[in-house]
Every structure is written in C-alpha cells, then in structure tokens.
Write a protein that holds these residues in place. Sequence first.
Motif, mmCIF file in Angstrom:
data_model
loop_
_atom_site.group_PDB
_atom_site.id
_atom_site.type_symbol
_atom_site.label_atom_id
_atom_site.label_comp_id
_atom_site.label_asym_id
_atom_site.label_seq_id
_atom_site.Cartn_x
_atom_site.Cartn_y
_atom_site.Cartn_z
ATOM 1 N N MET A 1 -64.150 -31.867 61.683
ATOM 2 C CA MET A 1 -65.088 -30.678 61.394
ATOM 3 C C MET A 1 -66.745 -31.175 62.359
ATOM 4 S SD MET A 1 -63.957 -28.424 58.350
ATOM 5 C CE MET A 1 -64.801 -27.023 58.948
ATOM 6 N N SER A 2 -67.035 -30.667 63.274
ATOM 7 C CA SER A 2 -68.242 -30.835 63.718
ATOM 8 C C SER A 2 -69.444 -30.365 63.144
ATOM 9 C CB SER A 2 -67.577 -29.814 65.096
ATOM 10 O OG SER A 2 -68.476 -28.831 65.070
ATOM 11 N N ARG A 3 -70.630 -31.031 62.958
ATOM 12 C CA ARG A 3 -71.631 -30.307 62.041
ATOM 13 C C ARG A 3 -71.995 -29.314 62.310
ATOM 14 N NH1 ARG A 3 -72.502 -33.426 57.148
ATOM 15 N NH2 ARG A 3 -74.428 -32.482 56.782
ATOM 16 N N LYS A 4 -72.363 -28.181 61.841
ATOM 17 C CA LYS A 4 -73.476 -27.145 62.374
ATOM 18 C C LYS A 4 -74.995 -27.277 61.916
ATOM 19 C CE LYS A 4 -69.972 -24.003 63.344
ATOM 20 N NZ LYS A 4 -69.475 -22.713 63.361
ATOM 21 N N THR A 5 -76.317 -27.015 62.912
ATOM 22 C CA THR A 5 -77.482 -27.078 62.189
ATOM 23 C C THR A 5 -77.697 -25.499 61.212
ATOM 24 O OG1 THR A 5 -77.924 -25.793 64.043
ATOM 25 C CG2 THR A 5 -78.942 -28.091 64.396
ATOM 26 N N PRO A 6 -78.729 -25.461 59.696
ATOM 27 C CA PRO A 6 -78.772 -24.241 59.326
ATOM 28 C C PRO A 6 -79.458 -23.053 60.422
ATOM 29 C CG PRO A 6 -79.946 -26.786 58.398
ATOM 30 C CD PRO A 6 -79.190 -26.419 60.164
ATOM 31 N N ASP A 7 -79.463 -23.135 61.510
ATOM 32 C CA ASP A 7 -79.808 -22.286 62.401
ATOM 33 C C ASP A 7 -78.234 -21.704 62.512
ATOM 34 O OD1 ASP A 7 -82.590 -22.000 61.615
ATOM 35 O OD2 ASP A 7 -83.258 -23.361 63.104
ATOM 36 N N GLU A 8 -77.973 -22.559 63.270
ATOM 37 C CA GLU A 8 -76.659 -22.379 64.262
ATOM 38 C C GLU A 8 -75.402 -21.073 62.952
ATOM 39 O OE1 GLU A 8 -75.829 -25.981 67.162
ATOM 40 O OE2 GLU A 8 -75.302 -26.122 65.824
ATOM 41 N N ILE A 9 -75.510 -22.146 61.794
ATOM 42 C CA ILE A 9 -74.803 -21.171 60.823
ATOM 43 C C ILE A 9 -75.590 -19.461 60.592
ATOM 44 C CG2 ILE A 9 -74.112 -21.487 58.489
ATOM 45 C CD1 ILE A 9 -74.115 -24.152 58.495
ATOM 46 N N ASP A 10 -76.485 -19.658 59.968
ATOM 47 C CA ASP A 10 -77.692 -18.576 60.469
ATOM 48 C C ASP A 10 -76.579 -17.500 61.380
ATOM 49 O OD1 ASP A 10 -78.485 -19.455 58.123
ATOM 50 O OD2 ASP A 10 -80.851 -19.087 58.803
ATOM 51 N N ARG A 11 -76.880 -17.792 62.566
ATOM 52 C CA ARG A 11 -76.506 -16.780 63.227
ATOM 53 C C ARG A 11 -75.090 -16.504 62.899
ATOM 54 N NH1 ARG A 11 -80.386 -20.235 66.656
ATOM 55 N NH2 ARG A 11 -78.842 -21.324 67.189
ATOM 56 N N GLU A 12 -74.765 -17.338 63.307
ATOM 57 C CA GLU A 12 -72.888 -17.355 62.765
ATOM 58 C C GLU A 12 -72.845 -15.913 62.006
ATOM 59 O OE1 GLU A 12 -68.537 -19.995 61.301
ATOM 60 O OE2 GLU A 12 -70.103 -20.894 62.397
#
Length: 593
Positions: A1-12
């Motif tokens: 699984m690719s890792r996402k940054t906290p900002d990317e997760i927040d937008r998701e």
Amino acid sequence: MSRKTPDEIDREIARMDSEQLPAGKHELHGAGHFAGLYAAENVAGTEFVFGATFVILGAGIWDVLIGLAVGNLLAVLSYRILTAPIATRTRLSVYTFLDRVAGGMTSKIYNGLNAVVFAIISAAMITVSATALRLILDFPAQTEAYPTSVGFIVLAIVFGVVAVLVAAFGFNALAEFASICGPWLMVMFAAGGIVLIPRVADEALGTTVMSGWSDFIAIGGDTVFTGKTPDGADGIGLLGVIGYAWAANTFAHAGLIDMSLFRYAKKSWYGYMSATGMFLGHYMAWISAGFMGAATAAITMKSITVLEPGQVALQALGYAGFVVVVVGGWTTANANLYRAGLAGQGVFPQFSRAKVTLIVGGVVVVAAVFPFIYRGYLNLVTYAGIALVPIGGILFAEYWLLPRLGMTRYWARYKGVQNVAALLAWGIPLAAAAVVLVMGLVPVYFLFPPAWALSVVLYVVLAKLMGAAEPYPDGKAADELFAERVEVFHAQQAREEPSEVDTRDRRTLTRVLRVVWMIVLVVIFADALIVLFSSPDLATFEAHRDRFFLIAAVGTVLYFLAAYWELRRRKAHARQALAVHDGPSSARSPRLP
C-alpha cells in the motif's frame, strides 16, 4: 500500500461521506437513546402477523410464555455480545467494516442481499397497512397468496408510492412524526390484548370473569395457544418458539447489521437496551396479538389463518386500530426503505441514495400487492437471517479471532487481493444450509447458529492459508495514520459543536403538552383494564368495549396533537438557542436528547 502524507489523508477524509468514517465521540448517544430506538422499531403492524403465526404454528401457552422469553433473551445477549462490542470498538457501519475486510465482490453481493431483505420487509409493512385501509374502503379480503381485488392493488400501490417517496427524499416532518409513535404503539398493543381477554374467556370458560392466573393460562391454552395447528396437528413446541424468536432479528444481531446503530453507543453494554424491543415488541406485542387474533376469529366466525391485521385491530381497538396498523406499518416500511436505499447504493455507488431508493421502491411497490409476503413474514425473515449471518461470523472472526491467533486484521486489503476466504466462508454455509433444508434434516429456525459457527471456522482456516498469517507493517501503519487524522477531524467537528449550549425546553406549555400525552396513554391503558376487570357478562363487556373504542379514538387524536406539538416546540427552542449562541448565520440542525 502506498503511503500518503497527513495533508493528503486530511483532504481524503474531507471528501468522504460521513457513513464511511468512524463515528466521532461528539456523535455518541446515551443508553436511553437506544432503549427508545429499539422500542419504536420493534412494535409495528407486523406484530399482528407474528402473534397469529404462533397460533397457526400450534404453539402451546407455556411454549409461548417460556419460549418467547428465552428466545428474546438470546437475541438481547446476541446484540450485547456480538453486535455492540465490535460496533463500539470500530465505530463503523457493517457496510464500511465489510468493505475494509473483504471489499469488492463480497461487499456488493452482501449489499445487494441487504437491499432485497429490507425491500421484502418494507413490502410486507405496506401490505399490512393496506389491509386496514381496504376495510374502510370496503374492498374484499385478500385471502389468497395473490391479489384478488383491483381496488386493493390500487390501494397498495398508492400507499407504497407514498412510502417510497418519503424514504427517498427524507421529508423531515414525517420522519419526526414517526419518532413519536413508539409509546403510543406499545400502549395500544397491550390495551388491545387486554380488552379482548373477557371475550376469549367467555369462549374458553363460559364466563367473562377470570379468577386468577390459572384462568389466564386455561384461556390461553384452550382458545389461543393450544399446542395444535388449525388442522389438528401437533405444534412447533418450546424449542420451535425459542428458535423463531431468536431468529426473527438474526440478521440484525448475529449478522451485525445493527453495527450501524451501535457505532453511536457510548458503551458496548448498551446492547442490553435492545431488550425494550425484544420484550415490549417481540414478547408482549406477540402474545397480545395472539389473543387479539383468537378473539377476532371467534367474533367474526373466521379462521385465524385468513384474518388480516386490519380486521384484528378493528375488533380490539375500534377505529383507532386502523391507525395502529397504518402507522405501525408505515413507520417501519419507511425506515427499511431508507436502509434498502443505503444498501443498494453500496452496489451502485454511481447513483445517489435517493435514486437507488426509488429504483428499489419500484420493486417494493409491486411486491406489496401480493399478500403472501406478509403472511409468510416470519419464515421470510428467518431465511434472510440464514443468508446474512455468515457475514456476521466472518466479521466476528476478522475482528476478534485473527489478532488473537497471530494473524493480521484487514489482511486482504493490505495484500491488495480479493478476499476469496470471505466468499467461500459465506457460500459454503449457505450451500450446506440449503441441502439441510431440502432434505428436511433440521427446521429452518435452528439453522442460523450452525451456519454462523461454520462461517467462523472456515474463515479462520481459509484466511490463514490465503495470507492472513503474514505481517503487513506498511498497511497497518497507514491505517494507524488514517485513524489519527480521523481523530483530528472529529476533534475539529466537536469544537464546532455548541455542546455547552443548553437546548432543553423548560417552558411551561411544552411541559404541559408532555404531561397531556402521557396522561392520555395512561387513560387508554386504564380503561382497557376496566374492560378486563369490570365485565361480569358479555353485554357489559360489549358496552365497556364500545366506550373503550371511543376513548382510544379520541385519545389517539389527542396524543398525536400533543406529542407532535411538543416535538415541534422543542426543536424550535433548540434551534433558537443555537442561533443565539452562534449568531444569525448559524444553520445547524439541533440534535434532540
């Protein structure tokens, strides 16, 4: 699984529907919320059908008194032990949890089956309501499996269309109206059974007066729950009653459907609050409905096998009985149509919930014109439980057993594969259950526990063989980070919630209205007791029953006027309190206690 940054997760997270996220702490409810919810949901028009079904199945009086107590206790314990703990730990709906565990094809099949189950329940409720209105409009009784009256078909379609439109577009006022029906429905079911006891007593004892508990048992055993079917065959017995009572809601507890409710519970022990529905609805109302059905059969000189809920309600409650059947059927149909739409949206995510509800609703409207659906309701929900409980077993194994056996929860998603173990652990128990049913080896009401247990064992074994025993550190780390960001998101939402604002309405008129509807319910129930204990002969009984009919009818009007007025005042007061706190720009909708 690719890792996402906290900002990317927040937008998701910001883009996700709230149903796909865990419930936040600021969204949780206390025990009273669930007690009221289960009481309202499990006292409905189909309770008339359940009560009559146990009479038709030939249950004995002690089978019913003891068997329903044991079966419903097992249901309550299932909610407490199976459903609520997973719900309060994951804070996820069963649909989202299953998507994380199995995803893909399994979720779509499961959602599709749920849509079908809820559609069947909705259709049965609509048909039940139509049976009451057809008496008023003087359409012929529907005694066959198929409709025999064009008028009844038109009536069922019209009623169904209204229910579908309400569920699809969520008319708030009608949903609020449904929320106040629970206390009234419970009182009316209890009163209806009480009022007809003297008539049943006269049939069994030759007198309308009972001398004590032994007479009640004699009446119940001789004329209602006789231990024999209408054809004279032996009845289902104690174990049969226990099995049916436990299985009636099996898709909700063992199948984990009600994770969607209990994810909002502060504590897992709130699962015990399901007892209000199981014992007020599935115990008191079923027994009361049995007495009402038997008395109606004696009064109308018809077999209980062909009586409709509307006919039974008319004899027990007068014109108020029509309202009981219509309201009880409508409120439950509406809620289950909404659920069917949610489940269907899981199959067709490209469509809105409203659009899916309209599509499913079309099927429901057609099905509602066939009386066999509501007449076979007990068996239908039992079969539905068998079809859905293996998923509950799979999710139970995923959450509790895999970690304890050194395996990884959510392994299929981490590995990026279809969870074939889940499909097999669902399909094999269903195939086995079908074989057992066809061969007649086990009654249908005993099948769901072995189906559930087999799914648990199969899933643990197959998951280990297919990859659950491997570690997935990257996937677990990604989920932990996602959970942390969800906590941050919920904390922000909680800060925006005006939790410190007291929205309770203590105004005098609001309190008076609450007292009024409570007094109305007390008066209706008290007059039912007067009919029971002050009717020394049939003539006096009939005079007292006619008076009760009038009191029940007037009381019903007064109850809904007072209860709905109180509800509107409380909501308006809460909205005003929030507006004062946040300023005129606030548009929040208050959450009533």
